[in-house]
Design an enzyme around this catalytic site. Structure first.
Site, PDB file in Angstrom:
ATOM      1  N   ARG A  45      -4.172   5.057  22.030  1.00 52.04           N
ATOM      2  CA  ARG A  45      -5.351   5.913  22.253  1.00 52.04           C
ATOM      3  C   ARG A  45      -5.796   5.803  23.711  1.00 52.04           C
ATOM      4  O   ARG A  45      -6.131   6.811  24.347  1.00 52.04           O
ATOM      5  CB  ARG A  45      -6.492   5.484  21.323  1.00 52.04           C
ATOM      6  CG  ARG A  45      -6.278   5.902  19.885  1.00 52.04           C
ATOM      7  CD  ARG A  45      -7.247   5.202  18.935  1.00 52.04           C
ATOM      8  NE  ARG A  45      -7.142   5.758  17.590  1.00 52.04           N
ATOM      9  CZ  ARG A  45      -7.649   5.182  16.507  1.00 52.04           C
ATOM     10  NH1 ARG A  45      -8.303   4.043  16.588  1.00 52.04           N
ATOM     11  NH2 ARG A  45      -7.502   5.772  15.329  1.00 52.04           N
ATOM     12  N   HIS A  78      -9.638  -5.340  16.714  1.00 51.53           N
ATOM     13  CA  HIS A  78      -9.511  -3.912  16.374  1.00 51.53           C
ATOM     14  C   HIS A  78     -10.847  -3.477  15.773  1.00 51.53           C
ATOM     15  O   HIS A  78     -11.017  -3.415  14.555  1.00 51.53           O
ATOM     16  CB  HIS A  78      -8.351  -3.710  15.402  1.00 51.53           C
ATOM     17  CG  HIS A  78      -8.239  -2.299  14.895  1.00 51.53           C
ATOM     18  ND1 HIS A  78      -8.016  -1.227  15.725  1.00 51.53           N
ATOM     19  CD2 HIS A  78      -8.336  -1.782  13.648  1.00 51.53           C
ATOM     20  CE1 HIS A  78      -7.989  -0.114  15.007  1.00 51.53           C
ATOM     21  NE2 HIS A  78      -8.181  -0.422  13.740  1.00 51.53           N
ATOM     22  N   GLY A 122       0.834  -1.205   0.000  1.00 52.40           N
ATOM     23  CA  GLY A 122       0.000   0.000   0.000  1.00 52.40           C
ATOM     24  C   GLY A 122       0.867   1.254   0.000  1.00 52.40           C
ATOM     25  O   GLY A 122       0.505   2.290   0.564  1.00 52.40           O
ATOM     26  N   ALA A 123       2.018   1.146  -0.696  1.00 53.50           N
ATOM     27  CA  ALA A 123       3.065   2.176  -0.606  1.00 53.50           C
ATOM     28  C   ALA A 123       2.621   3.539  -1.116  1.00 53.50           C
ATOM     29  O   ALA A 123       3.202   4.565  -0.730  1.00 53.50           O
ATOM     30  CB  ALA A 123       4.300   1.703  -1.367  1.00 53.50           C
ATOM     31  N   GLN A 175      -2.148   6.647   2.059  1.00 56.63           N
ATOM     32  CA  GLN A 175      -2.023   7.671   3.112  1.00 56.63           C
ATOM     33  C   GLN A 175      -1.080   7.276   4.239  1.00 56.63           C
ATOM     34  O   GLN A 175      -0.260   8.082   4.674  1.00 56.63           O
ATOM     35  CB  GLN A 175      -3.383   7.810   3.787  1.00 56.63           C
ATOM     36  CG  GLN A 175      -4.422   8.594   3.134  1.00 56.63           C
ATOM     37  CD  GLN A 175      -5.344   9.021   4.278  1.00 56.63           C
ATOM     38  OE1 GLN A 175      -5.133  10.079   4.878  1.00 56.63           O
ATOM     39  NE2 GLN A 175      -6.310   8.186   4.597  1.00 56.63           N
ATOM     40  N   ASN A 232     -11.314  -6.868   1.098  1.00 62.43           N
ATOM     41  CA  ASN A 232      -9.884  -6.986   1.413  1.00 62.43           C
ATOM     42  C   ASN A 232      -9.371  -8.405   1.668  1.00 62.43           C
ATOM     43  O   ASN A 232      -8.160  -8.643   1.608  1.00 62.43           O
ATOM     44  CB  ASN A 232      -9.551  -6.115   2.632  1.00 62.43           C
ATOM     45  CG  ASN A 232      -9.642  -4.619   2.304  1.00 62.43           C
ATOM     46  OD1 ASN A 232      -9.554  -4.237   1.140  1.00 62.43           O
ATOM     47  ND2 ASN A 232      -9.822  -3.789   3.316  1.00 62.43           N
ATOM     48  N   ASP A 253      -4.932   1.393  19.213  1.00 63.59           N
ATOM     49  CA  ASP A 253      -5.935   1.375  20.286  1.00 63.59           C
ATOM     50  C   ASP A 253      -5.251   1.513  21.647  1.00 63.59           C
ATOM     51  O   ASP A 253      -5.734   2.227  22.527  1.00 63.59           O
ATOM     52  CB  ASP A 253      -6.734   0.067  20.200  1.00 63.59           C
ATOM     53  CG  ASP A 253      -7.164  -0.206  18.766  1.00 63.59           C
ATOM     54  OD1 ASP A 253      -7.879   0.635  18.214  1.00 63.59           O
ATOM     55  OD2 ASP A 253      -6.740  -1.216  18.188  1.00 63.59           O
ATOM     56  N   VAL A 281      -1.886  -4.320   9.071  1.00 64.65           N
ATOM     57  CA  VAL A 281      -2.517  -3.039   9.422  1.00 64.65           C
ATOM     58  C   VAL A 281      -3.857  -2.909   8.692  1.00 64.65           C
ATOM     59  O   VAL A 281      -4.838  -2.401   9.240  1.00 64.65           O
ATOM     60  CB  VAL A 281      -1.578  -1.865   9.051  1.00 64.65           C
ATOM     61  CG1 VAL A 281      -2.265  -0.523   9.273  1.00 64.65           C
ATOM     62  CG2 VAL A 281      -0.282  -1.937   9.858  1.00 64.65           C
ATOM     63  N   GLY A 282      -3.914  -3.374   7.448  1.00 64.72           N
ATOM     64  CA  GLY A 282      -5.126  -3.238   6.620  1.00 64.72           C
ATOM     65  C   GLY A 282      -6.325  -3.884   7.312  1.00 64.72           C
ATOM     66  O   GLY A 282      -6.207  -4.979   7.887  1.00 64.72           O
ATOM     67  N   ASN A 283      -7.462  -3.226   7.261  1.00 60.91           N
ATOM     68  CA  ASN A 283      -8.650  -3.678   8.005  1.00 60.91           C
ATOM     69  C   ASN A 283      -9.530  -4.660   7.240  1.00 60.91           C
ATOM     70  O   ASN A 283      -9.559  -4.610   6.014  1.00 60.91           O
ATOM     71  CB  ASN A 283      -9.487  -2.445   8.378  1.00 60.91           C
ATOM     72  CG  ASN A 283      -8.976  -1.800   9.643  1.00 60.91           C
ATOM     73  OD1 ASN A 283      -8.615  -2.485  10.588  1.00 60.91           O
ATOM     74  ND2 ASN A 283      -8.947  -0.470   9.655  1.00 60.91           N
TER      75      ASN A 283
HETATM   76  P1  NAD Z   1      -5.264   4.319   1.208  1.00 56.69           P
HETATM   77  O1  NAD Z   1      -6.500   4.066   0.420  1.00 56.69           O
HETATM   78  O2  NAD Z   1      -4.752   5.712   1.317  1.00 56.69           O
HETATM   79  O3  NAD Z   1      -4.077   3.423   0.643  1.00 56.69           O
HETATM   80  C1  NAD Z   1      -4.228   2.068   0.401  1.00 56.69           C
HETATM   81  C2  NAD Z   1      -3.171   1.677  -0.624  1.00 56.69           C
HETATM   82  O4  NAD Z   1      -3.201   0.249  -0.735  1.00 56.69           O
HETATM   83  C3  NAD Z   1      -3.441   2.263  -2.016  1.00 56.69           C
HETATM   84  O5  NAD Z   1      -2.247   2.842  -2.532  1.00 56.69           O
HETATM   85  C4  NAD Z   1      -3.872   1.035  -2.823  1.00 56.69           C
HETATM   86  O6  NAD Z   1      -3.530   1.129  -4.203  1.00 56.69           O
HETATM   87  C5  NAD Z   1      -3.079  -0.055  -2.102  1.00 56.69           C
HETATM   88  N1  NAD Z   1      -3.561  -1.405  -2.352  1.00 56.69           N
HETATM   89  C6  NAD Z   1      -4.835  -1.833  -2.508  1.00 56.69           C
HETATM   90  N2  NAD Z   1      -4.848  -3.146  -2.767  1.00 56.69           N
HETATM   91  C7  NAD Z   1      -3.567  -3.562  -2.747  1.00 56.69           C
HETATM   92  C8  NAD Z   1      -2.928  -4.814  -2.946  1.00 56.69           C
HETATM   93  N3  NAD Z   1      -3.631  -5.903  -3.251  1.00 56.69           N
HETATM   94  N4  NAD Z   1      -1.584  -4.873  -2.840  1.00 56.69           N
HETATM   95  C9  NAD Z   1      -0.857  -3.775  -2.570  1.00 56.69           C
HETATM   96  N5  NAD Z   1      -1.399  -2.559  -2.388  1.00 56.69           N
HETATM   97  C10 NAD Z   1      -2.736  -2.455  -2.472  1.00 56.69           C
HETATM   98  O7  NAD Z   1      -5.513   3.669   2.666  1.00 56.69           O
HETATM   99  P2  NAD Z   1      -4.731   3.960   4.042  1.00 56.69           P
HETATM  100  O8  NAD Z   1      -5.369   5.121   4.705  1.00 56.69           O
HETATM  101  O9  NAD Z   1      -3.277   3.953   3.801  1.00 56.69           O
HETATM  102  O10 NAD Z   1      -5.197   2.677   4.880  1.00 56.69           O
HETATM  103  C11 NAD Z   1      -4.775   1.374   4.524  1.00 56.69           C
HETATM  104  C12 NAD Z   1      -5.498   0.332   5.374  1.00 56.69           C
HETATM  105  O11 NAD Z   1      -5.120   0.478   6.749  1.00 56.69           O
HETATM  106  C13 NAD Z   1      -7.027   0.430   5.360  1.00 56.69           C
HETATM  107  O12 NAD Z   1      -7.592  -0.886   5.294  1.00 56.69           O
HETATM  108  C14 NAD Z   1      -7.354   1.073   6.701  1.00 56.69           C
HETATM  109  O13 NAD Z   1      -8.658   0.776   7.148  1.00 56.69           O
HETATM  110  C15 NAD Z   1      -6.289   0.410   7.566  1.00 56.69           C
HETATM  111  N6  NAD Z   1      -6.004   1.048   8.865  1.00 56.69           N
HETATM  112  C16 NAD Z   1      -5.784   0.211   9.932  1.00 56.69           C
HETATM  113  C17 NAD Z   1      -5.491   0.734  11.175  1.00 56.69           C
HETATM  114  C18 NAD Z   1      -5.269  -0.173  12.368  1.00 56.69           C
HETATM  115  O14 NAD Z   1      -5.170   0.346  13.507  1.00 56.69           O
HETATM  116  N7  NAD Z   1      -5.180  -1.480  12.215  1.00 56.69           N
HETATM  117  C19 NAD Z   1      -5.389   2.120  11.327  1.00 56.69           C
HETATM  118  C20 NAD Z   1      -5.607   2.946  10.224  1.00 56.69           C
HETATM  119  C21 NAD Z   1      -5.919   2.383   8.988  1.00 56.69           C
HETATM  120  C1  LMR Z   2      -8.529   3.410  12.960  1.00 60.02           C
HETATM  121  O1  LMR Z   2      -8.747   2.803  14.006  1.00 60.02           O
HETATM  122  O2  LMR Z   2      -8.312   4.646  12.929  1.00 60.02           O
HETATM  123  C2  LMR Z   2      -8.476   2.644  11.655  1.00 60.02           C
HETATM  124  O3  LMR Z   2      -8.740   1.285  11.858  1.00 60.02           O
HETATM  125  C3  LMR Z   2      -9.315   3.211  10.586  1.00 60.02           C
HETATM  126  C4  LMR Z   2     -10.778   2.925  10.812  1.00 60.02           C
HETATM  127  O4  LMR Z   2     -11.439   2.475   9.871  1.00 60.02           O
HETATM  128  O5  LMR Z   2     -11.246   3.166  11.927  1.00 60.02           O
END
Ligand code: NAD
Ligand code: LMR
Length: 327
Positions: free
Chosen positions: A163, A188, A12-13, A16, A106, A160, A130-132
């Site tokens: 926080r 989470h 996800g390079a 955000q 996902n 969490d 990290v991805g949800n």
């Molecule tokens: P984003 O949409 O800004 O970026 C996601 C990136 O992943 C994009 O560049 C996209 O092209 C890429 N991507 C999608 N599918 C892919 C794949 N198969 N292989 C490689 N890359 C791929 O999202 P973000 O804000 O960076 O958030 C990423 C994830 O992290 C989300 O699922 C979000 O819910 C999760 N998140 C988790 C936590 C946590 O505490 N666990 C906290 C914040 C966000």
């Molecule tokens: C968070 O806890 O901020 C992330 O998991 C993003 C979300 O969807 O809540």
């Protein structure tokens, strides 16, 4: 003479979170200020141009520890010989969604990436999802990578945890660094259980210092559980810099040790605390020597049992929802 570089894959390079995370890793915040790193960056084919822009910015920082960057849309290339993986790439939720609503979008990603890790990564690779929805995505990764140690596949509960520490510190009128022994149990998701029963501040029991059990149960626990949603509501996008910071904290402590402090990690259950084996569940751990150890033998009172059973029931539901994917 400098140490040999470690290889770290980040998915996800172009997203955000990575816009903050990659620069912190390259700066030595994860592996240490004397440890060179090679970044192996994965994103989708349509995001390659944007990833190349991020790489131009990494170059422009002239980080002394950044000894190489690989950019690819192929998971096996990204995971080749890696020491660590931060699996961030996935769709984030938008307003009105819960994290588990992302499962259908996902889950497949983590099956493919689990298989690629199984084939290409070092056998002792440390993986953070990290991805949800992070716990269940970590579960899918673990099941898709049977040749890797299951305990090395972890999910992020550290945001969490941080926080909870921050909210409790503000309430107690102390600095966050003075709070110890917080645990965040479970998923989470809003069902997570932020547990302050063992916590101390300046060596004093935190529940006694705060002296407001109603605030703890009715305000603190739901505030921490719903904080991600509150950020989406306020920012119009999900947390990014704080998520990247938590990912660094999780991996740094795992790699370099937590100095005796409790931290919360989502790890495959060993059956303790009544959590079925293999479920990826947030628990308090202490890290040292590149390993984590669960904090054992904590008393689970009636309130805690109820909270832990609720978050467990949700994780079992999520696991059952993806059972077909793993066949
Ligand atoms: P984003 O949409 O800004 O970026 C996601 C990136 O992943 C994009 O560049 C996209 O092209 C890429 N991507 C999608 N599918 C892919 C794949 N198969 N292989 C490689 N890359 C791929 O999202 P973000 O804000 O960076 O958030 C990423 C994830 O992290 C989300 O699922 C979000 O819910 C999760 N998140 C988790 C936590 C946590 O505490 N666990 C906290 C914040 C966000
Ligand atoms: C968070 O806890 O901020 C992330 O998991 C993003 C979300 O969807 O809540």
């Amino acid at each position: 003479m400098s140490k040999p570089a470690v290889r770290v894959a980040v998915t996800g390079a172009a997203g955000q979170i990575c816009y903050s995370l990659l620069f912190r890793i390259a700066n030595g915040d994860l592996f240490g200020k004397d440890q060179p790193v090679i970044l192996q960056l994965l994103d989708l084919p349509q995001a390659q141009k944007a990833v190349n822009g991020v790489v131009m910015e990494l170059e422009d920082c002239a980080f002394p520890l950044l000894s190489g960057v690989v950019v690819t849309d192929d998971p096996k290339t990204a995971f080749r010989d890696i020491d660590a993986a931060l699996l961030v790439g996935a769709r984030p939720r938008s307003q009105g969604m819960e994290r588990r609503d992302l499962l259908s979008a996902n889950a497949e990603i983590f099956k493919v990436q689990g298989r690629a890790l199984n084939e290409a990564a070092k056998r002792d690779v440390k993986v953070l999802v990290v991805g949800n929805p992070a716990n269940t995505n970590a579960y899918i990764t673990m099941k898709s990578a049977p040749d890797l140690p299951a305990g090395n596949i972890t999910a992020m509960l550290r945001l969490d945890h941080n926080r909870a520490v921050s909210q409790l510190a503000a309430k107690a009128g102390v600095g966050p660094a003075e709070i110890e022994k917080i645990a965040v149990w479970g998923n989470h998701s809003p069902t997570m259980y932020a547990d302050y029963r063992f916590a101390t501040a300046k060596g004093q029991p935190l529940p006694k210092l705060i002296n407001d059990e109603t605030w703890y149960r009715e305000t603190l626990i739901p505030t921490v559980g719903k904080r991600g949603g509150a950020i989406i509501e306020a920012r119009g996008a999900s947390s990014a810099a704080s998520a990247a910071n938590a990912a660094i904290d999780h991996m740094r402590d795992w790699v370099q040790g937590s100095n005796g402090r409790w931290v919360s990690m989502g790890v495959p259950s060993d059956g303790s605390y009544g959590i079925p084996e293999g479920i990826i569940f947030g628990v308090p751990v202490i890290c040292s020597g590149g390993k984590y150890e669960r904090v054992k033998g904590l008393e689970i009172d009636e309130f805690s049992r109820k909270m832990m059973d609720k978050t467990l029931a949700e994780l079992i539901e999520e696991r059952d929802a993806i059972a077909d994917l793993l066949k």
